[in-house]
Scaffold this active site. Sequence first.
Site: not given
Ligand code: GRF
Length: 204
Positions: A17, A93-94, A96, A110, A112
């Site tokens: 992303n 992945m944490r 806040l 964010n 999701h």
């Molecule tokens: C994505 O699926 C996003 O929606 C979620 O974590 C994943 C991150 O993927 N929050 P990347 O690291 O951006 O490839």
Amino acid sequence: MEFMTRLGILLSGRGSNFLAIADNIASGQLADCEIAVVLSNKADAPGLDAARRRGLKAIAIEANGRKRAEHDEEIIDILRAHHVDLVILAGYMRLLSRGFIQAFPLRILNIHPSLLPAFPGLDAQQQAFNYGVHVAGCTVHFVDEQLDHGVIITQRTVPVLPTDDEPTLAHRILEQEHIAYSEAIAKVISGNYEIQGRRYIPKK
Ligand code: GRF
């Protein structure tokens, strides 16, 4: 000189992303912003290397054994030192701390991989697949103090096909994430909206 919104990217993993956002900035499709710094709580996050290869400032702040508030304070300091206007969680992945969220009110986004409020939390694509939904998708939202809960800025949908398994569905959702995040950032940068309750309302 035109005002540029400075983005601070937080990630923990592959960073696809983040890369989609960086590509859209480079191509001019996403205007009026620049990436000021990329931060990770994991030193081995592939997204950090990708950022360095693009000549961006990329910093790992390992969380191991540290209190959340203390770790977050260090990140806030770095974001402020880089004059970040908008914090972009891109697979960070944490959770806040409240202090972090309050330091950037309505300035943390964010993404999701589900159509919230369905399937918050981990493994959202697997949750959606197992539930048997016929339509899935992704959501970009402002971050508030509840997990995957803040005001929704953008959602994009995909069909769930009879031939899908979880990886094919997750891939189709991810393609839409890469579009949705830049769309949402552009909306927020424009400032052309108001928030009423839970509703994001574009101004005419
Ligand atoms: C994505 O699926 C996003 O929606 C979620 O974590 C994943 C991150 O993927 N929050 P990347 O690291 O951006 O490839």
